[in-house]
Design a protein around this motif. Structure first.
Motif, PDB file in Angstrom:
ATOM      1  N   ASP A 287      -2.350  -5.546   3.432  1.00 50.03           N
ATOM      2  CA  ASP A 287      -3.190  -4.490   2.883  1.00 50.03           C
ATOM      3  C   ASP A 287      -2.620  -4.125   1.514  1.00 50.03           C
ATOM      4  OD1 ASP A 287      -4.486  -2.206   2.138  1.00 50.03           O
ATOM      5  OD2 ASP A 287      -4.329  -1.224   4.111  1.00 50.03           O
ATOM      6  N   LYS A 289      -3.822  -2.565  -1.120  1.00 53.98           N
ATOM      7  CA  LYS A 289      -4.002  -1.209  -1.652  1.00 53.98           C
ATOM      8  C   LYS A 289      -2.893  -0.288  -1.157  1.00 53.98           C
ATOM      9  CE  LYS A 289      -7.972   1.336  -1.628  1.00 53.98           C
ATOM     10  NZ  LYS A 289      -9.435   1.500  -1.367  1.00 53.98           N
ATOM     11  N   LYS A 290      -2.635  -0.393   0.137  1.00 49.62           N
ATOM     12  CA  LYS A 290      -1.613   0.456   0.739  1.00 49.62           C
ATOM     13  C   LYS A 290      -0.243   0.148   0.126  1.00 49.62           C
ATOM     14  CE  LYS A 290       0.286   1.358   5.320  1.00 49.62           C
ATOM     15  NZ  LYS A 290       0.965   0.181   5.878  1.00 49.62           N
ATOM     16  N   GLN A 293       0.101   1.482  -3.416  1.00 49.51           N
ATOM     17  CA  GLN A 293       0.286   2.935  -3.431  1.00 49.51           C
ATOM     18  C   GLN A 293       1.698   3.322  -3.005  1.00 49.51           C
ATOM     19  OE1 GLN A 293      -3.380   3.526  -1.265  1.00 49.51           O
ATOM     20  NE2 GLN A 293      -4.073   5.035  -2.792  1.00 49.51           N
ATOM     21  N   ALA A 314      -8.996   1.569  -7.707  1.00 51.64           N
ATOM     22  CA  ALA A 314      -9.262   0.450  -6.795  1.00 51.64           C
ATOM     23  C   ALA A 314     -10.574   0.686  -6.081  1.00 51.64           C
ATOM     24  CB  ALA A 314      -8.130   0.353  -5.774  1.00 51.64           C
ATOM     25  N   MET A 318     -11.381  -3.237   0.525  1.00 51.51           N
ATOM     26  CA  MET A 318     -10.629  -4.385  -0.001  1.00 51.51           C
ATOM     27  C   MET A 318     -10.252  -5.283   1.159  1.00 51.51           C
ATOM     28  SD  MET A 318      -9.028  -5.383  -2.877  1.00 51.51           S
ATOM     29  CE  MET A 318      -8.319  -4.114  -3.862  1.00 51.51           C
ATOM     30  N   LYS A 351      -4.432  -1.142 -11.488  1.00 50.98           N
ATOM     31  CA  LYS A 351      -5.784  -1.468 -11.053  1.00 50.98           C
ATOM     32  C   LYS A 351      -5.754  -2.665 -10.142  1.00 50.98           C
ATOM     33  CE  LYS A 351      -9.134  -2.173 -14.320  1.00 50.98           C
ATOM     34  NZ  LYS A 351      -9.734  -2.031 -15.651  1.00 50.98           N
ATOM     35  N   CYS A 352      -6.612  -2.630  -9.122  1.00 51.40           N
ATOM     36  CA  CYS A 352      -6.765  -3.895  -8.401  1.00 51.40           C
ATOM     37  C   CYS A 352      -8.207  -4.095  -8.023  1.00 51.40           C
ATOM     38  CB  CYS A 352      -5.831  -3.979  -7.193  1.00 51.40           C
ATOM     39  SG  CYS A 352      -6.212  -2.829  -5.898  1.00 51.40           S
ATOM     40  N   SER A 353      -8.600  -5.329  -7.808  1.00 50.15           N
ATOM     41  CA  SER A 353      -9.977  -5.638  -7.445  1.00 50.15           C
ATOM     42  C   SER A 353      -9.990  -6.975  -6.720  1.00 50.15           C
ATOM     43  CB  SER A 353     -10.838  -5.723  -8.708  1.00 50.15           C
ATOM     44  OG  SER A 353     -10.338  -6.737  -9.543  1.00 50.15           O
TER      45      SER A 353
END
Ligand SMILES: Nc1ncnc2c1ncn2[C@@H]1O[C@H](COP(=O)(O)OP(=O)(O)OP(=O)(O)O)[C@@H](O)[C@H]1O
Ligand SMILES: [Mg+2]
Length: 449
Positions: A287, A289-290, A293, A314, A318, A351-353
């Protein structure tokens, strides 16, 4: 009357036999020309001596001959032709003969010590070879086949050729020396190369020992440090009760310090794994995003203290990304840490995508940037740009080097753009589904760490 007519008769007879058995007398001009040709086309000493000698005794119709070459008061080379058994030339005799230009047997009186020497070597004429007033050797010539004496013309021709022979002889000797020198040189180079190779092997062993030491020390350090960092973080979050305002800053400083050290140790561990061949990618669904962060959280206070913003952008959803958790975490941490460190005003945007096949991570800052001429080398081991060194003298220059290796080993791509004085973007693109297959043997190794 008989006696009277006998002389001319004998003359006629010799002329006839000479014609039959020994042909006409040689032509001096042709003789000299051929001598010069031999002297100028031969560089190997023994060949030069042999051919020259052969030419002289053939043309002058001499039974036998010897060249004696001396150097440093010693006989260097002896070359003879025509003897039943090769003459055993004594250096003391050579020395005695070296005092006179030309010694002719028939001109010496009986009892003369030189005459005895010449007799010993069956010599009719001895010509001294000189170069620059230095004695270089002898040309010893035996009897003529006809039994005749050497003529004045013979002697004159030998006198003319002697210096030329000497010169060619010296040239051949020098050539021989150069050849010898080449051989010694080659042997010396080989010896030195061997030594270097051995030194190199030692160094490699030493290097291995050093890597093992770093790896061992890092492991030992990492465990207690991670505990310290964890407890400090819990304190900061109030898990042990509320902390006073004055205490917060101290604990936070300690936490930042511990965080820095854990990162440094992780970098060192990875570099040492790389050089011991234990650096493997072990992909698992993550994960991202986690994870991003979590890493950002460790740097919030550092950013706040510098008056910088630290933003995260974000999409809400995701997919999970297959990657090596520890290594990608380290890359993310290194990028954000750099941006916070190398930015003095403004801030940092993370940033992520994700598309259906790629995951993209980017850290954008408004920092010092990287001078154009240094961008090429930025991802090399230990490399640090000048402006970064000025701002922060104590970095290791390992973070980006590791990031490059981690991303490339994931079959991903680095993202990097920068303008000196304006800011930079660092990041990576990874395939969502990792193409990396881990072999079970490597897994065993990984689990040891
Ligand atoms: N965000 C950035 N802005 C400007 N320069 C950067 C940035 N990130 C990296 N660099 C440049 O890249 C160099 C290498 O970075 P890297 O993280 O490998 O080492 P470091 O930051 O110098 O040391 P360490 O990470 O061990 O503290 C830096 O010294 C700096 O010149
Ligand atoms: Mg860094």
């Amino acid at each position: 009357l008989i006696a009277f007519t006998f002389q001319p008769l004998r003359k006629i007879l010799t002329k006839i036999t000479d014609r039959i058995f020994f042909k006409e007398q040689y032509d001096p001009e042709a003789f000299l020309k051929e001598t010069n040709k031999i002297l100028s086309t031969n560089i190997i000493l023994t060949e030069l001596l042999y051919k020259t000698l052969d030419h002289i005794i053939q043309e002058m119709r001499i039974l036998e001959g010897t060249f004696v070459v001396v150097e440093d008061d010693k006989v260097h080379t002896i070359q003879s032709i025509g003897y039943k058994s090769a003459p055993d030339i004594k250096f003391e005799d050579v020395k005695k003969l070296s005092r006179i230009d030309i010694t002719v047997y028939d001109e010496l009186e009986e009892g003369n010590h030189l005459k005895n020497i010449l007799r010993k070597y069956e010599a009719s004429v001895v010509i001294r070879l000189m170069e620059d007033h230095q004695f270089a050797g002898l040309l010893i010539l035996g009897e003529k086949k006809s039994g005749d004496m050497f003529t004045a013309k013979d002697i004159e021709i030998l006198e003319i050729t002697a210096p030329e022979i000497t010169m060619a002889m010296q040239r051949a000797k020098q050539y021989e020396e150069i050849q010898k020198f080449n051989l010694t040189l080659r042997a010396e180079v080989m010896r030195k190369t061997k030594k270097l190779r051995e030194a190199n092997e030692h160094l490699q062993e030493f290097d291995k020992a050093k890597d093992e030491f770093i790896s061992m020390a890092s492991h030992q350090l990492r465990t207690p440090l991670t505990a310290i960092k964890g407890y400090l973080s819990m304190l900061l979050e109030g898990d042990a009760g509320e902390i006073k305002i004055g205490q917060y800053d101290f604990i936070n400083e300690a936490f930042q310090g511990a965080n820095k050290m854990v990162n440094l140790i992780n970098d060192l561990l990875n570099v040492s794994r790389m050089s011991t061949g234990k650096f493997f990618i072990d992909p698992m669904p993550l994960d991202m995003k986690k994870m991003i962060q979590e890493e950002m959280k460790q740097l919030t206070t550092a950013a706040r203290q510098k008056g910088l913003f630290l933003k995260f952008e974000a999409p809400a959803d995701m997919p999970k990304i297959e990657a090596d958790e520890n290594k990608i975490r380290q890359v993310i941490m290194n990028f954000i840490d750099n941006s916070v460190y190398y930015t003095e005003k403004g801030g940092v945007t993370v940033k992520c995508s994700a598309s259906h096949k790629d995951f993209v991570f980017e850290v954008r800052d408004t920092g010092i940037g990287v001078p154009k001429e240094m961008q090429q080398k930025l991802f090399a081991k230990f490399y640090r740009a000048d402006n970064a060194r000025r701002l922060r003298p104590d970095g290791t220059g390992l973070g980006l080097y590791l990031a490059k290796r981690v991303i490339e080993d994931h079959k991903g791509e680095l993202i990097f753009r920068s303008t000196s004085g304006k800011g930079s973007v660092f990041g990576f693109r990874l395939p969502i589904h990792s193409p990396i297959k881990v072999d079970p043997k490597k897994h065993e190794l990984l689990n040891l760490h």
